[in-house]
Design a protein around this motif. Structure first.
Motif, PDB file in Angstrom:
ATOM      1  N   SER A  44       0.820  -1.210   0.000  1.00 56.16           N
ATOM      2  CA  SER A  44       0.000   0.000   0.000  1.00 56.16           C
ATOM      3  C   SER A  44       0.859   1.268   0.000  1.00 56.16           C
ATOM      4  N   CYS A  45       2.140   1.135   0.288  1.00 56.07           N
ATOM      5  CA  CYS A  45       3.026   2.306   0.320  1.00 56.07           C
ATOM      6  C   CYS A  45       3.073   3.020  -1.031  1.00 56.07           C
ATOM      7  N   VAL A  46       2.836   2.301  -2.132  1.00 62.57           N
ATOM      8  CA  VAL A  46       2.935   2.929  -3.460  1.00 62.57           C
ATOM      9  C   VAL A  46       1.879   4.007  -3.691  1.00 62.57           C
ATOM     10  N   GLN A  47       0.884   4.037  -2.822  1.00 65.83           N
ATOM     11  CA  GLN A  47      -0.089   5.131  -2.928  1.00 65.83           C
ATOM     12  C   GLN A  47       0.642   6.482  -2.878  1.00 65.83           C
ATOM     13  N   CYS A  48       1.723   6.562  -2.124  1.00 63.63           N
ATOM     14  CA  CYS A  48       2.476   7.813  -1.993  1.00 63.63           C
ATOM     15  C   CYS A  48       3.946   7.681  -2.386  1.00 63.63           C
ATOM     16  N   HIS A  49       4.530   6.510  -2.149  1.00 57.75           N
ATOM     17  CA  HIS A  49       5.954   6.322  -2.447  1.00 57.75           C
ATOM     18  C   HIS A  49       6.077   5.559  -3.760  1.00 57.75           C
ATOM     19  N   LEU A  50       6.535   6.267  -4.788  1.00 60.27           N
ATOM     20  CA  LEU A  50       6.630   5.625  -6.098  1.00 60.27           C
ATOM     21  C   LEU A  50       7.804   4.650  -6.152  1.00 60.27           C
ATOM     22  N   ASN A  57      10.476  -4.309   2.300  1.00 61.32           N
ATOM     23  CA  ASN A  57      11.847  -4.007   2.735  1.00 61.32           C
ATOM     24  C   ASN A  57      12.077  -4.329   4.203  1.00 61.32           C
ATOM     25  N   TYR A  58      10.998  -4.353   4.983  1.00 59.34           N
ATOM     26  CA  TYR A  58      11.135  -4.528   6.434  1.00 59.34           C
ATOM     27  C   TYR A  58      10.975  -5.986   6.868  1.00 59.34           C
ATOM     28  N   ILE A  59      10.704  -6.859   5.912  1.00 53.57           N
ATOM     29  CA  ILE A  59      10.435  -8.256   6.252  1.00 53.57           C
ATOM     30  C   ILE A  59      11.622  -9.138   5.857  1.00 53.57           C
ATOM     31  N   GLN A  88       1.925   2.380  12.098  1.00 52.40           N
ATOM     32  CA  GLN A  88       1.676   3.789  11.757  1.00 52.40           C
ATOM     33  C   GLN A  88       2.063   4.093  10.309  1.00 52.40           C
ATOM     34  N   LEU A  89       3.156   3.488   9.854  1.00 50.69           N
ATOM     35  CA  LEU A  89       3.554   3.688   8.450  1.00 50.69           C
ATOM     36  C   LEU A  89       2.462   3.141   7.523  1.00 50.69           C
ATOM     37  N   ILE A  90       1.928   1.986   7.894  1.00 51.59           N
ATOM     38  CA  ILE A  90       0.856   1.392   7.083  1.00 51.59           C
ATOM     39  C   ILE A  90      -0.386   2.290   7.120  1.00 51.59           C
ATOM     40  N   ASP A  91      -0.620   2.901   8.280  1.00 55.39           N
ATOM     41  CA  ASP A  91      -1.810   3.743   8.451  1.00 55.39           C
ATOM     42  C   ASP A  91      -1.742   5.059   7.680  1.00 55.39           C
ATOM     43  N   MET A  92      -0.536   5.469   7.249  1.00 54.72           N
ATOM     44  CA  MET A  92      -0.392   6.797   6.630  1.00 54.72           C
ATOM     45  C   MET A  92      -1.367   7.009   5.487  1.00 54.72           C
ATOM     46  N   GLY A  93      -1.575   5.977   4.684  1.00 52.90           N
ATOM     47  CA  GLY A  93      -2.474   6.106   3.542  1.00 52.90           C
ATOM     48  C   GLY A  93      -3.904   6.404   3.953  1.00 52.90           C
ATOM     49  N   GLY A  94      -4.314   5.851   5.097  1.00 50.86           N
ATOM     50  CA  GLY A  94      -5.676   6.074   5.562  1.00 50.86           C
ATOM     51  C   GLY A  94      -5.883   7.486   6.056  1.00 50.86           C
ATOM     52  N   ALA A  95      -4.769   8.133   6.484  1.00 48.86           N
ATOM     53  CA  ALA A  95      -4.872   9.480   7.025  1.00 48.86           C
ATOM     54  C   ALA A  95      -4.778  10.538   5.927  1.00 48.86           C
ATOM     55  N   ALA A  96      -4.483  10.101   4.699  1.00 46.61           N
ATOM     56  CA  ALA A  96      -4.329  11.067   3.598  1.00 46.61           C
ATOM     57  C   ALA A  96      -5.642  11.810   3.374  1.00 46.61           C
ATOM     58  N   PRO A  97      -5.542  13.126   3.031  1.00 44.45           N
ATOM     59  CA  PRO A  97      -6.755  13.916   2.849  1.00 44.45           C
ATOM     60  C   PRO A  97      -7.632  13.404   1.705  1.00 44.45           C
ATOM     61  N   PRO A 145      18.558   5.654   0.556  1.00 43.86           N
ATOM     62  CA  PRO A 145      18.676   6.670   1.612  1.00 43.86           C
ATOM     63  C   PRO A 145      17.441   7.590   1.646  1.00 43.86           C
ATOM     64  N   VAL A 146      17.249   8.298   2.755  1.00 44.34           N
ATOM     65  CA  VAL A 146      16.034   9.120   2.913  1.00 44.34           C
ATOM     66  C   VAL A 146      15.878  10.153   1.793  1.00 44.34           C
ATOM     67  N   GLU A 147      16.987  10.698   1.291  1.00 42.23           N
ATOM     68  CA  GLU A 147      16.872  11.709   0.218  1.00 42.23           C
ATOM     69  C   GLU A 147      16.162  11.118  -0.989  1.00 42.23           C
ATOM     70  N   ILE A 149      14.166   8.416  -0.944  1.00 41.46           N
ATOM     71  CA  ILE A 149      12.777   8.108  -0.557  1.00 41.46           C
ATOM     72  C   ILE A 149      11.925   9.376  -0.675  1.00 41.46           C
ATOM     73  N   ARG A 150      12.475  10.492  -0.206  1.00 39.93           N
ATOM     74  CA  ARG A 150      11.723  11.755  -0.277  1.00 39.93           C
ATOM     75  C   ARG A 150      11.471  12.185  -1.711  1.00 39.93           C
ATOM     76  N   HIS A 151      12.504  12.098  -2.539  1.00 38.11           N
ATOM     77  CA  HIS A 151      12.378  12.533  -3.931  1.00 38.11           C
ATOM     78  C   HIS A 151      11.305  11.729  -4.667  1.00 38.11           C
ATOM     79  N   ALA A 152      11.128  10.470  -4.288  1.00 38.31           N
ATOM     80  CA  ALA A 152      10.208   9.586  -5.014  1.00 38.31           C
ATOM     81  C   ALA A 152       8.796   9.594  -4.433  1.00 38.31           C
ATOM     82  N   ARG A 153       8.518  10.569  -3.557  1.00 31.89           N
ATOM     83  CA  ARG A 153       7.165  10.675  -3.010  1.00 31.89           C
ATOM     84  C   ARG A 153       6.311  11.515  -3.934  1.00 31.89           C
ATOM     85  N   LYS A 154       5.069  11.087  -4.165  1.00 34.72           N
ATOM     86  CA  LYS A 154       4.227  11.800  -5.129  1.00 34.72           C
ATOM     87  C   LYS A 154       4.018  13.267  -4.747  1.00 34.72           C
TER      88      LYS A 154
HETATM   89  C1  HEC Z   1      -0.578   8.825   2.194  1.00 37.73           C
HETATM   90  C2  HEC Z   1       0.763   8.828   1.768  1.00 37.73           C
HETATM   91  C3  HEC Z   1       1.763   7.845   2.355  1.00 37.73           C
HETATM   92  C4  HEC Z   1       1.656   6.471   2.432  1.00 37.73           C
HETATM   93  C5  HEC Z   1       0.530   5.590   1.980  1.00 37.73           C
HETATM   94  C6  HEC Z   1       2.901   6.032   3.012  1.00 37.73           C
HETATM   95  N1  HEC Z   1       3.709   7.084   3.273  1.00 37.73           N
HETATM   96 FE1  HEC Z   1       5.585   6.999   4.025  1.00 37.73          FE
HETATM   97  N2  HEC Z   1       5.670   9.012   4.030  1.00 37.73           N
HETATM   98  C7  HEC Z   1       4.681   9.856   3.583  1.00 37.73           C
HETATM   99  C8  HEC Z   1       5.045  11.230   3.874  1.00 37.73           C
HETATM  100  C9  HEC Z   1       4.242  12.470   3.547  1.00 37.73           C
HETATM  101  C10 HEC Z   1       6.291  11.168   4.536  1.00 37.73           C
HETATM  102  C11 HEC Z   1       7.099  12.325   5.091  1.00 37.73           C
HETATM  103  C12 HEC Z   1       6.662  12.509   6.488  1.00 37.73           C
HETATM  104  C13 HEC Z   1       7.441  13.550   7.175  1.00 37.73           C
HETATM  105  O1  HEC Z   1       8.406  14.065   6.627  1.00 37.73           O
HETATM  106  O2  HEC Z   1       7.062  13.816   8.306  1.00 37.73           O
HETATM  107  C14 HEC Z   1       6.655   9.770   4.592  1.00 37.73           C
HETATM  108  C15 HEC Z   1       7.837   9.291   5.149  1.00 37.73           C
HETATM  109  C16 HEC Z   1       8.197   7.970   5.193  1.00 37.73           C
HETATM  110  C17 HEC Z   1       9.472   7.499   5.669  1.00 37.73           C
HETATM  111  C18 HEC Z   1      10.579   8.358   6.250  1.00 37.73           C
HETATM  112  C19 HEC Z   1      11.518   8.835   5.187  1.00 37.73           C
HETATM  113  C20 HEC Z   1      11.959  10.227   5.500  1.00 37.73           C
HETATM  114  O3  HEC Z   1      11.598  11.123   4.722  1.00 37.73           O
HETATM  115  O4  HEC Z   1      12.595  10.434   6.533  1.00 37.73           O
HETATM  116  C21 HEC Z   1       9.460   6.129   5.541  1.00 37.73           C
HETATM  117  C22 HEC Z   1      10.595   5.185   5.875  1.00 37.73           C
HETATM  118  C23 HEC Z   1       8.178   5.775   5.003  1.00 37.73           C
HETATM  119  N3  HEC Z   1       7.440   6.909   4.811  1.00 37.73           N
HETATM  120  C24 HEC Z   1       7.782   4.486   4.758  1.00 37.73           C
HETATM  121  C25 HEC Z   1       6.505   4.139   4.366  1.00 37.73           C
HETATM  122  C26 HEC Z   1       6.050   2.763   4.242  1.00 37.73           C
HETATM  123  C27 HEC Z   1       6.886   1.542   4.529  1.00 37.73           C
HETATM  124  C28 HEC Z   1       4.753   2.833   3.820  1.00 37.73           C
HETATM  125  C29 HEC Z   1       3.803   1.680   3.550  1.00 37.73           C
HETATM  126  C30 HEC Z   1       3.629   0.747   4.604  1.00 37.73           C
HETATM  127  C31 HEC Z   1       4.401   4.232   3.692  1.00 37.73           C
HETATM  128  N4  HEC Z   1       5.489   4.984   4.048  1.00 37.73           N
HETATM  129  C32 HEC Z   1       3.177   4.691   3.272  1.00 37.73           C
HETATM  130  C33 HEC Z   1       3.523   9.496   2.957  1.00 37.73           C
HETATM  131  C34 HEC Z   1       3.051   8.210   2.883  1.00 37.73           C
END
Ligand code: HEC
Ligand code: HEC
Length: 415
Positions: A44-50, A57-59, A88-97, A145-147, A149-154
């Motif tokens: 589900s991470c691909v919703q935001c992380h391309l 990666n964590y398994i 919480q990382l998995i939940d991020m997608g559910g919290a998206a606006p 690296p985080v740079e 990961i950040r660059h590849a976020r939608k």
């Molecule tokens: C709804 C969009 C969304 C989804 C879905 C999402 N993320 Fe993220 N992720 C983000 C955003 C936005 C940040 C940056 C948060 C911040 O800087 O506080 C982030 C940051 C991160 C980071 C930290 C990298 C950094 O910038 O320091 C990791 C690792 C990460 N996500 C992993 C995951 C994983 C694993 C999943 C799937 C289980 C996931 N994310 C799902 C939006 C998402």
């Protein structure tokens, strides 16, 4: 009283029959986590992380090692499994606006339930609690690296998309914006594929384009999104030429998306240089140059437009608008819509985000002509002082629309 006794008896029976026996952590892991690890589908991470990070990666293939790896990275909360960082990382997608599509939502639900169940099982196992620390090099996490990961976020890609693609959309949108009468007509004839400019705006169009067939990640320069507007079997005809501003923007963005999709950025150094240039705003404001000198015929001409600064009684130093297109030689005519430029986060940029416009007044139009076709040879090259073809002052009343062009007589252009 009788009923209660029966009730207790049933519960006890259930426990002894094993159905309610809690499964061991490795049983839960095998049944619920391993399928996520082995699934050919993205998490589900691909919703935001391309690219750059995935739940996989964590398994690790082994239940106990995965536990120790997550625990030692602070991603597991044994006291409150639901509050674990990995959950919480998995939940991020559910919290998206914006509501995600149904596929992401379903995948995420399964991932969440699996991890919560497994962590709860781990918490109930006293052996795991005291399992030794896992060596740092053996822990599992994203390879990038985080740079990267950040660059590849939608959401991070949106800025670059707005600047490089969205700013030039006025060359395309009349025909390609979904829901417009012209697009409805084309849709009937050519299918839904012509509706790639989305009504909701830049983010929705980005969302559609990044994974669409219009981009060829293996051969970015062969992407349909470039070939069609270059006039290759395109019902819409020639919309840009190699090396012009729109081509540069589209090409740079497509190269970046392709590198992200192909996961070719390994380190921060591989990422494209940060673009410090002005923000760009597409408009339906038009400029026309009539009676162009024959020497400009069928060549790419770029105009840079400078506003008058009443305070300093001089032309502003940076161009406020640009436009480029090939001169129509036979008709001695050049006309095109303008893209406005403003420093990032300046007052102008803020105002133009909702309403890009130019005040009426006097402007300096500088013309640059690509006389030797250098942009075709190198799409990254830029026109400079050697290509300067002269300038002319215009009194402009900028109104939107093809029918309300500001005109200048190009035969009066002087160096
Ligand atoms: C709804 C969009 C969304 C989804 C879905 C999402 N993320 Fe993220 N992720 C983000 C955003 C936005 C940040 C940056 C948060 C911040 O800087 O506080 C982030 C940051 C991160 C980071 C930290 C990298 C950094 O910038 O320091 C990791 C690792 C990460 N996500 C992993 C995951 C994983 C694993 C999943 C799937 C289980 C996931 N994310 C799902 C939006 C998402
Ligand atoms: C005058 C109308 C018109 C304009 C302007 C126009 N197009 Fe098109 N375009 C079409 C039509 C009609 C089609 C479908 C038929 C075809 O493939 O040529 C099309 C097809 C395409 C396709 C293929 C879509 C697919 O899924 O197969 C792409 C990509 C494309 N155009 C890109 C562009 C770009 C980029 C611009 C602006 C720089 C642009 N077009 C401007 C009319 C137009």
């Amino acid at each position: 009283m009788m009923r209660l006794q029966y009730g207790i008896a049933f519960v006890l029976l259930g426990l002894f029959c094993g159905e309610a026996r809690s499964q061991t952590p490795s049983e839960v892991f095998e049944k619920r986590i391993v399928p996520i690890f082995k699934s050919p589908n993205p998490s589900s991470c691909v919703q935001c992380h391309l690219a750059g990070v995935d739940l996989k990666n964590y398994i690790l293939p082994d239940a106990e090692l995965t536990f120790r790896s997550l625990r030692d990275q602070g991603l597991i909360d044994l006291a409150a499994p639901e509050k674990s960082k990995i959950v919480q990382l998995i939940d991020m997608g559910g919290a998206a606006p914006k509501a995600p599509n149904a596929v992401h939502a379903k995948v995420r639900k399964a991932e969440r339930e699996a991890f919560v169940a497994w962590i709860a099982a781990c918490a109930a196992d006293p052996k795991l609690k005291v399992a030794p620390k896992l060596d740092e090099k053996d822990r599992a996490g994203p390879a990038r690296p985080v740079e990267v990961i950040r660059h590849a976020r939608k959401d991070q890609m949106l800025d670059s998309f707005e600047k490089n693609v969205w700013a030039w959309r006025f060359r395309c949108m009349n025909c390609h914006t979904e829901g417009t009468p012209q697009n409805d007509k084309y849709r009937k004839e050519f299918g839904d594929r012509v509706a790639w400019v989305k009504q909701e705006g830049a983010a929705a169009t980005l969302e559609y384009l990044i994974t669409s067939k219009l981009i060829d990640p293996a051969k970015p320069e062969q992407s349909l999104l470039l070939r069609k507007p270059l006039g290759e079997k395109h019902e819409g005809g020639l919309k840009f030429v190699v090396g012009d501003d729109a081509y540069k923007g589209f090409r740079a963005w497509i190269e970046d998306v392709s590198a992200i999709r192909g996961d070719t950025y390994a380190t921060a150094k591989d990422l494209p240089a940060v673009d410090v240039g002005p923000e760009r705003f597409g408009t339906d404001l038009w400029l026309k140059l009539t009676d162009c000198p024959p020497a400009w015929g069928d060549m790419l001409l770029q105009v840079r437009i400078f506003a008058w600064d009443a305070k300093s009684k001089n032309w502003e130093e940076s161009a406020i608008a640009v436009s480029d297109r090939v001169v129509f030689g036979k008709g001695k005519l050049w006309q095109h819509n303008l893209t406005l430029l403003a420093d990032k986060d300046s007052a102008r940029a803020k105002a133009w985000r909702s309403n890009p416009s130019l005040p009426d007044g006097k402007y300096l139009v500088k013309a640059y002509v690509d006389g030797d076709g250098k942009l075709v040879k190198d799409w990254k090259a830029a026109l400079g002082e050697a290509d300067y073809a002269g300038q002319i002052e215009v009194q402009a009343t900028w109104r939107e629309g093809y029918g309300s062009m500001t005109a200048a007589d190009a035969s009066k252009v002087r160096k």
